[in-house]
Design a protein around this motif. Structure first.
Motif, PDB file in Angstrom:
ATOM      1  N   ARG A  16      11.718 -27.453   4.800  1.00 14.19           N
ATOM      2  CA  ARG A  16      11.977 -28.200   6.036  1.00 14.19           C
ATOM      3  C   ARG A  16      12.224 -27.260   7.216  1.00 14.19           C
ATOM      4  O   ARG A  16      11.849 -27.564   8.348  1.00 14.19           O
ATOM      5  CB  ARG A  16      13.181 -29.119   5.843  1.00 14.19           C
ATOM      6  N   LEU A  17      12.841 -26.133   6.945  1.00 16.18           N
ATOM      7  CA  LEU A  17      13.179 -25.187   8.006  1.00 16.18           C
ATOM      8  C   LEU A  17      11.933 -24.517   8.586  1.00 16.18           C
ATOM      9  O   LEU A  17      11.754 -24.444   9.802  1.00 16.18           O
ATOM     10  CB  LEU A  17      14.150 -24.131   7.475  1.00 16.18           C
ATOM     11  N   PHE A  18      11.066 -24.014   7.723  1.00 16.33           N
ATOM     12  CA  PHE A  18       9.915 -23.239   8.182  1.00 16.33           C
ATOM     13  C   PHE A  18       8.652 -24.071   8.387  1.00 16.33           C
ATOM     14  O   PHE A  18       7.732 -23.633   9.078  1.00 16.33           O
ATOM     15  CB  PHE A  18       9.623 -22.102   7.195  1.00 16.33           C
ATOM     16  N   TRP A  19       8.610 -25.284   7.781  1.00 13.08           N
ATOM     17  CA  TRP A  19       7.427 -26.123   7.914  1.00 13.08           C
ATOM     18  C   TRP A  19       7.837 -27.560   8.243  1.00 13.08           C
ATOM     19  O   TRP A  19       7.719 -28.457   7.406  1.00 13.08           O
ATOM     20  CB  TRP A  19       6.601 -26.074   6.631  1.00 13.08           C
ATOM     21  N   ALA A  43      -4.639 -27.869  -0.028  1.00  9.92           N
ATOM     22  CA  ALA A  43      -3.993 -26.616  -0.425  1.00  9.92           C
ATOM     23  C   ALA A  43      -3.032 -26.857  -1.577  1.00  9.92           C
ATOM     24  O   ALA A  43      -2.585 -27.989  -1.807  1.00  9.92           O
ATOM     25  CB  ALA A  43      -3.233 -26.011   0.763  1.00  9.92           C
ATOM     26  N   VAL A  44      -2.708 -25.789  -2.292  1.00  6.46           N
ATOM     27  CA  VAL A  44      -1.701 -25.869  -3.351  1.00  6.46           C
ATOM     28  C   VAL A  44      -0.391 -26.402  -2.782  1.00  6.46           C
ATOM     29  O   VAL A  44       0.344 -27.135  -3.443  1.00  6.46           O
ATOM     30  CB  VAL A  44      -1.484 -24.483  -3.992  1.00  6.46           C
ATOM     31  N   ALA A  45      -0.129 -26.073  -1.538  1.00  5.99           N
ATOM     32  CA  ALA A  45       1.122 -26.478  -0.885  1.00  5.99           C
ATOM     33  C   ALA A  45       1.293 -27.984  -0.798  1.00  5.99           C
ATOM     34  O   ALA A  45       2.421 -28.472  -0.642  1.00  5.99           O
ATOM     35  CB  ALA A  45       1.184 -25.874   0.520  1.00  5.99           C
ATOM     36  N   ASP A  46       0.202 -28.752  -0.907  1.00  4.17           N
ATOM     37  CA  ASP A  46       0.302 -30.214  -0.835  1.00  4.17           C
ATOM     38  C   ASP A  46       1.298 -30.763  -1.844  1.00  4.17           C
ATOM     39  O   ASP A  46       2.043 -31.704  -1.550  1.00  4.17           O
ATOM     40  CB  ASP A  46      -1.066 -30.853  -1.098  1.00  4.17           C
ATOM     41  N   SER A  47       1.303 -30.185  -3.038  1.00  2.00           N
ATOM     42  CA  SER A  47       2.157 -30.691  -4.117  1.00  2.00           C
ATOM     43  C   SER A  47       3.635 -30.399  -3.898  1.00  2.00           C
ATOM     44  O   SER A  47       4.483 -30.893  -4.649  1.00  2.00           O
ATOM     45  CB  SER A  47       1.719 -30.078  -5.457  1.00  2.00           C
ATOM     46  N   PHE A  48       3.933 -29.615  -2.884  1.00  2.00           N
ATOM     47  CA  PHE A  48       5.320 -29.314  -2.544  1.00  2.00           C
ATOM     48  C   PHE A  48       5.781 -30.104  -1.319  1.00  2.00           C
ATOM     49  O   PHE A  48       6.855 -30.683  -1.324  1.00  2.00           O
ATOM     50  CB  PHE A  48       5.496 -27.814  -2.304  1.00  2.00           C
ATOM     51  N   VAL A 157      -1.453 -23.627   6.581  1.00  2.00           N
ATOM     52  CA  VAL A 157      -0.254 -23.009   6.012  1.00  2.00           C
ATOM     53  C   VAL A 157      -0.608 -22.145   4.812  1.00  2.00           C
ATOM     54  O   VAL A 157      -0.128 -21.020   4.659  1.00  2.00           O
ATOM     55  CB  VAL A 157       0.765 -24.090   5.590  1.00  2.00           C
ATOM     56  N   ASN A 158      -1.479 -22.675   3.971  1.00  2.00           N
ATOM     57  CA  ASN A 158      -1.787 -22.064   2.691  1.00  2.00           C
ATOM     58  C   ASN A 158      -3.305 -22.030   2.469  1.00  2.00           C
ATOM     59  O   ASN A 158      -3.823 -22.727   1.610  1.00  2.00           O
ATOM     60  CB  ASN A 158      -1.074 -22.878   1.596  1.00  2.00           C
ATOM     61  N   ARG A 166       2.091 -19.576   5.861  1.00  2.00           N
ATOM     62  CA  ARG A 166       2.291 -19.319   7.280  1.00  2.00           C
ATOM     63  C   ARG A 166       3.077 -20.468   7.911  1.00  2.00           C
ATOM     64  O   ARG A 166       2.703 -21.636   7.746  1.00  2.00           O
ATOM     65  CB  ARG A 166       0.933 -19.178   7.970  1.00  2.00           C
ATOM     66  N   PRO A 167       4.143 -20.175   8.638  1.00  2.00           N
ATOM     67  CA  PRO A 167       4.921 -21.241   9.296  1.00  2.00           C
ATOM     68  C   PRO A 167       4.045 -22.057  10.237  1.00  2.00           C
ATOM     69  O   PRO A 167       3.275 -21.498  11.021  1.00  2.00           O
ATOM     70  CB  PRO A 167       6.000 -20.473  10.062  1.00  2.00           C
TER      71      PRO A 167
END
Length: 254
Positions: A16-19, A43-48, A157-158, A166-167
């Motif tokens: 939440r802080l960086f994205w 991106a892999v980041a979707d699952s987070f 981001v990813n 990347r923020p």
């Protein structure tokens, strides 16, 4: 307990802080009962990022290799992916795929929120690709609504191949639930399952604003790799496919 620790104490506050994210449509997620969150996949980041914004726990299928690696690194991976709500699936063959499908159906019937990527793999170029029909089979067998989810900006981001995130500000949009109860009893009908899947992909296309390409993402990756090697042309744009296919369920039901 581990999931709550990861979401609210360890991983959640950091993300939440960086994205920071603009989130819309959370009211479309049922407060209880089984449902399917069908998302585009950049991106892999979707699952987070997506589960972080959902008040309820979201369970995603994940590669079995994340849970079976040996050593300290393997133990940490298993702990991490279990903590963020993922369960292992074996993708080695037909029977394994059926077992994964059966697990997903069981989870939804038991009242869980299931996260799934109908494209089957990440988009290689930011466009939206043809969905696989497993999502339709789960919806029919579990008699559950499908909520389209559009992730916007996670590919920045990813990016594919990147090691560091990347923020950047993101957007996550939850669409209105799609009800396929009119097809009750038709699980296993390939035409019906294809029509349902195309309707889901059309909803994702509208929600995300992505260009739609009417081939599978895995095939697109092969074409792009061949193009890079100078052997084949680029993946064509086929934006009409999802729109035309999405009309099929209505015409058949009428």
């Amino acid at each position: 307990m581990l999931y709550r620790l990861m979401k609210y104490v360890l991983l959640g506050p950091l993300l939440r802080l960086f994205w920071p994210a603009k989130v819309t449509g959370l009211e479309n997620i049922p407060a209880e009962g089984g449902a399917i969150l069908a998302s585009n996949h950049l991106a892999v980041a979707d699952s987070f990022f997506m589960p972080l914004r959902v008040p309820r726990r979201v369970t995603f299928p994940a590669k079995q290799e994340y849970f079976t690696e040996k050593g300290v690194k393997g133990t940490l991976k298993k702990w991490f992916f279990t903590g963020v709500g993922q369960f292992p699936i074996d993708r080695s063959g037909g029977s394994a795929a059926q077992a994964a499908l059966d697990t997903a159906i069981r989870l939804v019937r038991e009242g869980h929120l299931l996260g799934i990527y109908p494209e089957g793999t990440r988009s290689p170029d930011g466009r939206l690709y043809k969905g696989k029909t497993g999502v339709a089979r789960i919806a029919l067998e579990a008699r559950a609504p499908v909520i389209p989810v559009a992730m916007v900006g996670t590919d920045k981001v990813n990016p594919i191949g990147s090691r560091m995130w990347r923020p950047r500000r993101l957007e996550i949009h939850f669409g209105k639930p799609l009800d396929f109860s009119r097809y009750e009893g038709l699980s296993g009908d390939r035409f019906v399952e294809r029509s349902i899947t195309d309707e889901i992909m059309y909803a994702l296309m509208e929600l995300s604003g992505q260009e739609y390409v009417d081939i599978y993402a895995a095939k697109a990756k092969e074409l792009l790799a061949a193009e890079a090697a100078g052997a084949r042309p680029a993946v064509p744009a086929q934006t009409s496919g999802a729109r035309d296919a999405a009309r099929l369920p209505e015409s058949k039901a009428g």
